[in-house]
Write a protein that holds these residues in place. Structure first.
Motif, PDB file in Angstrom:
ATOM      1  N   ASN A   1       0.819  -1.207   0.000  1.00 58.79           N
ATOM      2  CA  ASN A   1       0.000   0.000   0.000  1.00 58.79           C
ATOM      3  C   ASN A   1       0.856   1.261   0.000  1.00 58.79           C
ATOM      4  OD1 ASN A   1      -2.056  -1.931   0.388  1.00 58.79           O
ATOM      5  ND2 ASN A   1      -3.308  -0.356   1.343  1.00 58.79           N
ATOM      6  N   ALA A   2       1.989   1.218   0.726  1.00 57.25           N
ATOM      7  CA  ALA A   2       2.839   2.404   0.768  1.00 57.25           C
ATOM      8  C   ALA A   2       3.413   2.681  -0.621  1.00 57.25           C
ATOM      9  CB  ALA A   2       3.954   2.222   1.789  1.00 57.25           C
ATOM     10  N   ILE A   3       3.801   1.629  -1.350  1.00 55.50           N
ATOM     11  CA  ILE A   3       4.306   1.827  -2.717  1.00 55.50           C
ATOM     12  C   ILE A   3       3.215   2.454  -3.575  1.00 55.50           C
ATOM     13  CG2 ILE A   3       4.956   0.635  -4.830  1.00 55.50           C
ATOM     14  CD1 ILE A   3       6.597  -1.232  -3.311  1.00 55.50           C
ATOM     15  N   THR A   4       1.990   1.901  -3.463  1.00 54.17           N
ATOM     16  CA  THR A   4       0.873   2.480  -4.217  1.00 54.17           C
ATOM     17  C   THR A   4       0.704   3.940  -3.842  1.00 54.17           C
ATOM     18  OG1 THR A   4      -0.163   0.326  -4.003  1.00 54.17           O
ATOM     19  CG2 THR A   4      -1.528   2.107  -4.859  1.00 54.17           C
ATOM     20  N   GLY A   5       0.737   4.225  -2.541  1.00 54.55           N
ATOM     21  CA  GLY A   5       0.566   5.596  -2.071  1.00 54.55           C
ATOM     22  C   GLY A   5       1.617   6.539  -2.637  1.00 54.55           C
ATOM     23  N   PHE A   6       2.880   6.121  -2.580  1.00 51.26           N
ATOM     24  CA  PHE A   6       3.967   7.006  -3.005  1.00 51.26           C
ATOM     25  C   PHE A   6       4.077   7.116  -4.523  1.00 51.26           C
ATOM     26  CE2 PHE A   6       5.850   6.062   1.267  1.00 51.26           C
ATOM     27  CZ  PHE A   6       5.714   7.350   1.742  1.00 51.26           C
ATOM     28  N   SER A   7       3.579   6.099  -5.259  1.00 48.12           N
ATOM     29  CA  SER A   7       3.748   6.190  -6.713  1.00 48.12           C
ATOM     30  C   SER A   7       2.498   6.683  -7.426  1.00 48.12           C
ATOM     31  CB  SER A   7       4.215   4.840  -7.280  1.00 48.12           C
ATOM     32  OG  SER A   7       3.405   3.800  -6.803  1.00 48.12           O
ATOM     33  N   THR A   8       1.433   7.011  -6.667  1.00 55.19           N
ATOM     34  CA  THR A   8       0.249   7.562  -7.331  1.00 55.19           C
ATOM     35  C   THR A   8      -0.059   8.959  -6.801  1.00 55.19           C
ATOM     36  OG1 THR A   8      -1.140   6.446  -5.717  1.00 55.19           O
ATOM     37  CG2 THR A   8      -0.836   5.331  -7.816  1.00 55.19           C
ATOM     38  N   LEU A   9       0.997   9.677  -6.413  1.00 59.86           N
ATOM     39  CA  LEU A   9       0.767  11.047  -5.932  1.00 59.86           C
ATOM     40  C   LEU A   9       0.363  11.921  -7.110  1.00 59.86           C
ATOM     41  CD1 LEU A   9       3.957  11.212  -3.739  1.00 59.86           C
ATOM     42  CD2 LEU A   9       1.618  11.092  -2.907  1.00 59.86           C
ATOM     43  N   PRO A  10      -0.566  12.867  -6.879  1.00 60.30           N
ATOM     44  CA  PRO A  10      -0.995  13.716  -7.993  1.00 60.30           C
ATOM     45  C   PRO A  10       0.187  14.525  -8.543  1.00 60.30           C
ATOM     46  CG  PRO A  10      -1.907  14.455  -5.888  1.00 60.30           C
ATOM     47  CD  PRO A  10      -1.284  13.135  -5.648  1.00 60.30           C
ATOM     48  N   PRO A  11       0.483  14.414  -9.829  1.00 65.28           N
ATOM     49  CA  PRO A  11       1.653  15.078 -10.416  1.00 65.28           C
ATOM     50  C   PRO A  11       1.603  16.595 -10.228  1.00 65.28           C
ATOM     51  CG  PRO A  11       0.569  13.633 -12.022  1.00 65.28           C
ATOM     52  CD  PRO A  11      -0.279  13.646 -10.808  1.00 65.28           C
ATOM     53  N   ALA A  12       0.392  17.164 -10.309  1.00 63.87           N
ATOM     54  CA  ALA A  12       0.279  18.624 -10.205  1.00 63.87           C
ATOM     55  C   ALA A  12       0.762  19.092  -8.838  1.00 63.87           C
ATOM     56  CB  ALA A  12      -1.176  19.040 -10.424  1.00 63.87           C
ATOM     57  N   THR A  13       0.356  18.379  -7.780  1.00 65.20           N
ATOM     58  CA  THR A  13       0.761  18.752  -6.425  1.00 65.20           C
ATOM     59  C   THR A  13       2.272  18.639  -6.271  1.00 65.20           C
ATOM     60  OG1 THR A  13      -1.296  17.692  -5.761  1.00 65.20           O
ATOM     61  CG2 THR A  13       0.196  18.370  -4.006  1.00 65.20           C
ATOM     62  N   MET A  14       2.825  17.561  -6.823  1.00 65.42           N
ATOM     63  CA  MET A  14       4.270  17.364  -6.705  1.00 65.42           C
ATOM     64  C   MET A  14       5.024  18.483  -7.425  1.00 65.42           C
ATOM     65  SD  MET A  14       4.505  14.919  -4.797  1.00 65.42           S
ATOM     66  CE  MET A  14       6.285  14.892  -4.872  1.00 65.42           C
ATOM     67  N   GLU A  15       4.475  18.858  -8.589  1.00 67.60           N
ATOM     68  CA  GLU A  15       5.088  19.936  -9.369  1.00 67.60           C
ATOM     69  C   GLU A  15       5.057  21.234  -8.557  1.00 67.60           C
ATOM     70  OE1 GLU A  15       7.361  21.111 -12.025  1.00 67.60           O
ATOM     71  OE2 GLU A  15       6.540  19.093 -12.269  1.00 67.60           O
ATOM     72  N   ALA A  16       3.909  21.482  -7.936  1.00 68.19           N
ATOM     73  CA  ALA A  16       3.747  22.700  -7.137  1.00 68.19           C
ATOM     74  C   ALA A  16       4.741  22.703  -5.985  1.00 68.19           C
ATOM     75  CB  ALA A  16       2.327  22.784  -6.595  1.00 68.19           C
ATOM     76  N   ALA A  17       4.920  21.520  -5.342  1.00 73.42           N
ATOM     77  CA  ALA A  17       5.846  21.437  -4.213  1.00 73.42           C
ATOM     78  C   ALA A  17       7.267  21.754  -4.680  1.00 73.42           C
ATOM     79  CB  ALA A  17       5.791  20.051  -3.590  1.00 73.42           C
ATOM     80  N   ARG A  18       7.593  21.255  -5.875  1.00 70.64           N
ATOM     81  CA  ARG A  18       8.921  21.529  -6.416  1.00 70.64           C
ATOM     82  C   ARG A  18       9.044  23.024  -6.740  1.00 70.64           C
ATOM     83  NH1 ARG A  18       8.713  17.327 -10.495  1.00 70.64           N
ATOM     84  NH2 ARG A  18       8.126  15.876  -8.850  1.00 70.64           N
ATOM     85  N   GLY A  19       7.961  23.563  -7.305  1.00 69.88           N
ATOM     86  CA  GLY A  19       7.960  24.973  -7.678  1.00 69.88           C
ATOM     87  C   GLY A  19       8.137  25.889  -6.468  1.00 69.88           C
ATOM     88  N   LEU A  20       7.621  25.447  -5.316  1.00 73.76           N
ATOM     89  CA  LEU A  20       7.748  26.242  -4.095  1.00 73.76           C
ATOM     90  C   LEU A  20       9.175  26.241  -3.576  1.00 73.76           C
ATOM     91  CD1 LEU A  20       4.549  25.254  -2.097  1.00 73.76           C
ATOM     92  CD2 LEU A  20       5.227  27.550  -2.814  1.00 73.76           C
ATOM     93  N   GLY A  21       9.996  25.396  -4.181  1.00 72.38           N
ATOM     94  CA  GLY A  21      11.393  25.339  -3.757  1.00 72.38           C
ATOM     95  C   GLY A  21      11.612  24.448  -2.545  1.00 72.38           C
ATOM     96  N   LEU A  22      10.690  23.537  -2.290  1.00 70.43           N
ATOM     97  CA  LEU A  22      10.896  22.614  -1.174  1.00 70.43           C
ATOM     98  C   LEU A  22      11.998  21.629  -1.540  1.00 70.43           C
ATOM     99  CD1 LEU A  22       7.250  21.704  -0.092  1.00 70.43           C
ATOM    100  CD2 LEU A  22       8.786  23.396   0.880  1.00 70.43           C
ATOM    101  N   SER A  23      12.825  21.311  -0.570  1.00 68.91           N
ATOM    102  CA  SER A  23      13.878  20.329  -0.821  1.00 68.91           C
ATOM    103  C   SER A  23      13.242  18.950  -0.885  1.00 68.91           C
ATOM    104  CB  SER A  23      14.913  20.376   0.288  1.00 68.91           C
ATOM    105  OG  SER A  23      14.363  19.822   1.454  1.00 68.91           O
ATOM    106  N   ARG A  24      13.998  17.939  -1.329  1.00 67.17           N
ATOM    107  CA  ARG A  24      13.494  16.570  -1.419  1.00 67.17           C
ATOM    108  C   ARG A  24      12.952  16.094  -0.082  1.00 67.17           C
ATOM    109  NH1 ARG A  24      17.460  12.567  -4.684  1.00 67.17           N
ATOM    110  NH2 ARG A  24      17.035  13.401  -6.753  1.00 67.17           N
ATOM    111  N   TRP A  25      13.724  16.390   0.954  1.00 68.10           N
ATOM    112  CA  TRP A  25      13.369  15.957   2.299  1.00 68.10           C
ATOM    113  C   TRP A  25      12.059  16.607   2.730  1.00 68.10           C
ATOM    114  CZ3 TRP A  25      14.485  12.017   5.001  1.00 68.10           C
ATOM    115  CH2 TRP A  25      14.301  12.008   6.390  1.00 68.10           C
ATOM    116  N   GLN A  26      11.970  17.937   2.474  1.00 67.62           N
ATOM    117  CA  GLN A  26      10.748  18.661   2.841  1.00 67.62           C
ATOM    118  C   GLN A  26       9.547  18.145   2.067  1.00 67.62           C
ATOM    119  OE1 GLN A  26      12.335  22.520   1.927  1.00 67.62           O
ATOM    120  NE2 GLN A  26      12.239  23.181   4.069  1.00 67.62           N
ATOM    121  N   ARG A  27       9.775  17.839   0.777  1.00 70.44           N
ATOM    122  CA  ARG A  27       8.665  17.313  -0.032  1.00 70.44           C
ATOM    123  C   ARG A  27       8.173  16.001   0.557  1.00 70.44           C
ATOM    124  NH1 ARG A  27      11.626  18.640  -4.835  1.00 70.44           N
ATOM    125  NH2 ARG A  27      11.982  16.447  -5.314  1.00 70.44           N
ATOM    126  N   LEU A  28       9.137  15.157   0.970  1.00 69.30           N
ATOM    127  CA  LEU A  28       8.765  13.856   1.517  1.00 69.30           C
ATOM    128  C   LEU A  28       7.931  14.018   2.784  1.00 69.30           C
ATOM    129  CD1 LEU A  28       9.112  10.764   1.441  1.00 69.30           C
ATOM    130  CD2 LEU A  28      11.118  11.062   2.880  1.00 69.30           C
TER     131      LEU A  28
END
Lengths: 400, 252
Positions: B137-164
Motif C-alpha cells: 500500500n505504501a508503494i501504491t501511495g507514493f507512486s500515485t501522488l498527484p503530479p500537479a501537487t508534486m510539481e507545485a511542491a517543487r515549484g515552491l522550492g521545497l527540498s526533497r526531504w521537505q517534499r517527503l
C-alpha cells in the motif's frame, strides 16, 4: 510497465543484491544430518557434503547462475542463470543425501538446511525478476508454470530425492497424504464453488439495490475480520446444535467437528471477495456503454448478460482468485478441528516437533497457493479487454 | 435517517466493548451462558491462565509486530520509490505478490524449524507477514501522488526531504493506513494460531477447548478474539475516516 534499470556497466541492481545474498547463503549450512527425525541435526556447508565429483559441478553451476543474473540488459541470460543455479542446487541435494546417510545409522535423517532454502529463494526471485523484465504473454506464463510443475513431479517421482527426510515422512504416509490432498482441494474448491453460487446472485442484487449493498458488504467485511481459529471454533457448537436438532442435517453428514464446520467457515470467508468484486465488476462498465445499451432497448437481463457481466469479468475473476488463494491457506486450520487436509500434517508435526512432517504439510500448501494464484492471474489477464483498461484488484485478502 | 444510523452504531459499539471487557475481566459472570457447552462436571471457565494476561500478551505481540513492520515497510517503500531505488521496484513488487500468496499459517509453521517454539517465532512471523500489505500500500501511495501537487511542491522550492515529510507522506497516509489495518487484522489472526507453537495468546483457550472437547472454552476464546478483531478493525476504519476528513478539510 518496467522502469529502465539504472546501474553502472549494465549491471542489474537487484541481480547484484541477489548474488551477494546468494554467496552469503553458500556459507550457511546447506544440509543437516540428524540421528533421528526428532533431534536437531548437525549443519554441513556445501563443501562438506560429499566428494569433489558431486560438489564441484553443483557449486559451479550455482555460482555461474548467480553471476549470469547480474547482466541487466540480457533478461534471457538471467533466466538461464536462474535455471542453471536451480539445477545445481537440486544436483547437490540429490547427490549428497545418499552419501551422507552412509554409515550414519538406521534412523539418520538428512534435510535441506538454511543455506539451501535461502539459495532456493534467491534463485526463484532471480527467475521472477528476469521474467518480469521479459513480461511474457499470459499463455507463455501458463506454459512456463506447466513446465515447472512437470519437472517438479518428475524430480519427486524419480526417487532422486527419496533419501531426504521429508520424502521419508511422505513414504510412510502415502495414503494419508493423498487423502489429505484430496480433502484440502475439496475444502478449498468446494467452498469456493458454494461461495460463487451464493455470491454471484447476491452480488447482482447488491449491485441493483444500494440499500442491500450498504448492509451486506459491511457484514461480510466484519466476518472476514474474525480470526480463523475463532471462526472455525465457533462453527463447532453451531453445527453441532444443527446436527442434534435437525435429523436431516445429520443424515447428510453435518456434524460439529470435521469437514462441515471447516467448509462453512471457508464459505463465509470467501463471500466477501466474491460479492465485493462482483459489485465493483458490474459497476466497472462505463456509464456511456450502459446508456448505449439502454438506448438500444435492452432489458435489464440483457444488459446484465451482454454488457455488465462480460465487461466486469476480469474484476469478478480477481475476486475468485483472492477467495481461492485465501481458502487454500485457511484450509490448513481445518487440521485442528478434524477437518483433514494438509493442516493435519502441520499440526501433527508441531506436536511431535518433527520438522519434516511440518514441511510435508506446509510446502504442498504453499505450492498449491502459488500455482492457483498464477493460473487465476492468467485468467484475469486473458479476460481483460484489449484496450488495457486498468482495474483495481478489489478487496484485500483475508488474514489468517 | 442518517443521524439515526450513526446513533445505533455507537450504541452497538459501546455494548460490544462492555461485553468484551467483562468477558476478559469477569469471566465467571458468564458461567451460565457457557454451561450448556461444557462437558458434564467439566470446567466451564478457562482458568489455566488469566484471560486478562492472555489478552494483554496477545495484543502486545500484535502491537509490537505491527509497529516495527510499519516503520520498516514504509521506509523500504520510500527507498524504492526514490530515483536511486527504482531498479528494485519490480523485484519488490514480485516479492510482495509472491509473499502474500504464502498462507500465514504456513509462514508460522515454517518459522518453527528455523527459530524453535515460543513467542519468538510468532513475533517474527507476524512481523514478516505484516510487512507485505503495508509495503504494497505504501508503494501504491507514493507512486500515485498527484503530479500537479508534486510539481507545485517543487515549484515552491521545497527540498526533497521537505517534499517527503510535508507533501508525500501526508498524501500517502490514508493508503498506508489501509495497509496497516490489513496487517493488524492478519496479525491478530496469526497470533491466535501462534498458540499452537507455544506463544502466549488467546488462541490457547480455543486450542485447550479443542484438545479436551470442551466447547465452552472454544466459544469463550473465539468470542473474545473475534470481538477484539472486529472492534480493532472498526476503530482503525474510524481513524482512517477521521484523518481523511481532517486532511481534505485542511486541503480545501
Amino acid at each position: 510497465m518496467i522502469p529502465a534499470r539504472a546501474g553502472t556497466f549494465g549491471l542489474s541492481a537487484p541481480g547484484v543484491l541477489l548474488a551477494l545474498f546468494g554467496f552469503a547463503s553458500l556459507l550457511a549450512p546447506f544440509m543437516t544430518l540428524a540421528a533421528n527425525r526428532i533431534v536437531e541435526g548437525k549443519g554441513l556447508t556445501a563443501w562438506q557434503l560429499a566428494g569433489p565429483e558431486v560438489i564441484y559441478p553443483g557449486l559451479l553451476s550455482i555460482i555461474i547462475g548467480l553471476i549470469l543474473g547480474l547482466f541487466s540488459s540480457w533478461p534471457r541470460v538471467r533466466l538461464a542463470g536462474a535455471v542453471l543455479g536451480l539445477a545445481g542446487l537440486f544436483w547437490l541435494l540429490s547427490q549428497s543425501a545418499p552419501q551422507l546417510l552412509q554409515g550414519a545409522g538406521e534412523y539418520a535423517r538428512v534435510s535441506p538446511g538454511l543455506g539451501f532454502w535461502c539459495l532456493l529463494a534467491v534463485l526463484i526471485l532471480l527467475m521472477a525478476d528476469a521474467l518480469t523484465q521479459l513480461s511474457p504473454r499470459p499463455m507463455t506464463r501458463l506454459g512456463l508454470l506447466l513446465t515447472i510443475v512437470t519437472v517438479l513431479f518428475i524430480l519427486l517421482g524419480s526417487g532422486a530425492l527419496s533419501d531426504l527426510s521429508i520424502m521419508k515422512e511422505y513414504a510412510s504416509r502415502q495414503g494419508a497424504f493423498y487423502n489429505a490432498a484430496l480433502r484440502h482441494l475439496g475444502l478449498a474448491f468446494g467452498s469456493l464453488a458454494a461461495a460463487t453460487v451464493i455470491g454471484i446472485p447476491l452480488g447482482i442484487l447488491c449491485y441493483h439495490h444500494a440499500g442491500l449493498r450498504r448492509i451486506a458488504l459491511p457484514i461480510l467485511s466484519f466476518l472476514q475480520t474474525i480470526p480463523s481459529l475463532a471462526m472455525f471454533g465457533i462453527m463447532i457448537p453451531l453445527l453441532g446444535w444443527i446436527a442434534s436438532t435437525v435429523p436431516a442435517a445429520k443424515a447428510i453428514g453435518i456434524a460439529g467437528v470435521g469437514f462441515a464446520p471447516a467448509f462453512l467457515a471457508l464459505l463465509l470467508y470467501s463471500l466477501l471477495p466474491v460479492v465485493a468484486n462482483m459489485v465493483s465488476g458490474l459497476q466497472s462498465a462505463p456509464e456511456s456503454v450502459r446508456d448505449a445499451a439502454r438506448g438500444m432497448g435492452m432489458t435489464l437481463m440483457q444488459r446484465l448478460f451482454r454488457v455488465e457481466l462480460p465487461l466486469g469479468l476480469p474484476v469478478i475473476l480477481a475476486g475468485l482468485r483472492i477467495a481461492l488463494v485465501q481458502n487454500i491457506g485457511l484450509a490448513v486450520i481445518a487440521g485442528l478441528i478434524g477437518g483433514g487436509g494438509f493442516g493435519t500434517f502441520v499440526f501433527q508435526g508441531l506436536n511431535q516437533t518433527a520438522t519434516d512432517l511440518i514441511l510435508l504439510g506446509a510446502l504442498p500448501t504453499v505450492a498449491l497457493a502459488l500455482t492457483a494464484a498464477i493460473v487465476m492471474d492468467v485468467l484475469v489477464e486473458v479476460t481483460q479487454p484489449s484496450q488495457s483498461a486498468q482495474h483495481t484488484q478489489g478487496m484485500p485478502r483475508k488474514p489468517s | 435517517m442518517k443521524k439515526n444510523a450513526i446513533k445505533w452504531s455507537t450504541i452497538v459499539r459501546v455494548l460490544l466493548v462492555v461485553l468484551l471487557i467483562s468477558l476478559v475481566v469477569m469471566p465467571t459472570w458468564f458461567s451460565w451462558a457457557f454451561q450448556p457447552f461444557a462437558p458434564e462436571k467439566g470446567p466451564i471457565i478457562y482458568e489455566r491462565a488469566s484471560l486478562l494476561s492472555l489478552s494483554l500478551s496477545h495484543l502486545g505481540l500484535v502491537a509490537l509486530a505491527s509497529i516495527v513492520a510499519t516503520l520498516v515497510a514504509v521506509s523500504l517503500a520510500i527507498l524504492v520509490t526514490r530515483p536511486l531505488g527504482t531498479a528494485f521496484l519490480p523485484l519488490s513488487r514480485t516479492i510482495t505478490n509472491m509473499g502474500q500468496t504464502f498462507p500465514p499459517v504456513a509462514v508460522l509453521a515454517l518459522a518453527v524449524p528455523a527459530l524453535g517454539f515460543g513467542t519468538g517465532p510468532t513475533l517474527v512471523a507476524l512481523f514478516l507477514y505484516g510487512l507485505l500489505p503495508i509495503f504494497e500500500n505504501a508503494i501504491t501511495g507514493f507512486s500515485t501522488l498527484p503530479p500537479a501537487t508534486m510539481e507545485a511542491a517543487r515549484g515552491l522550492g521545497l527540498s526533497r526531504w521537505q517534499r517527503l515529510i510535508r507533501v508525500e507522506i501526508p498524501l500517502a497516509l490514508p493508503v498506508i493506513l489501509t495497509g496497516v489495518r490489513l496487517s493488524v487484522v492478519i496479525a491478530l489472526g496469526t497470533a491466535t494460531i501462534g498458540s499452537t507453537v507455544a506463544a502466549k495468546t488467546l488462541g490457547e483457550v480455543i486450542i485447550a477447548g479443542l484438545l479436551t472437547n470442551n466447547t465452552a472454552y472454544v466459544l469463550q476464546g473465539g468470542l473474545i478474539v473475534g470481538l477484539f478483531a472486529v472492534l480493532i478493525y472498526d476503530a482503525l476504519v474510524q481513524l482512517e475516516g477521521l484523518l481523511l476528513a481532517r486532511y481534505s478539510i485542511s486541503n480545501d
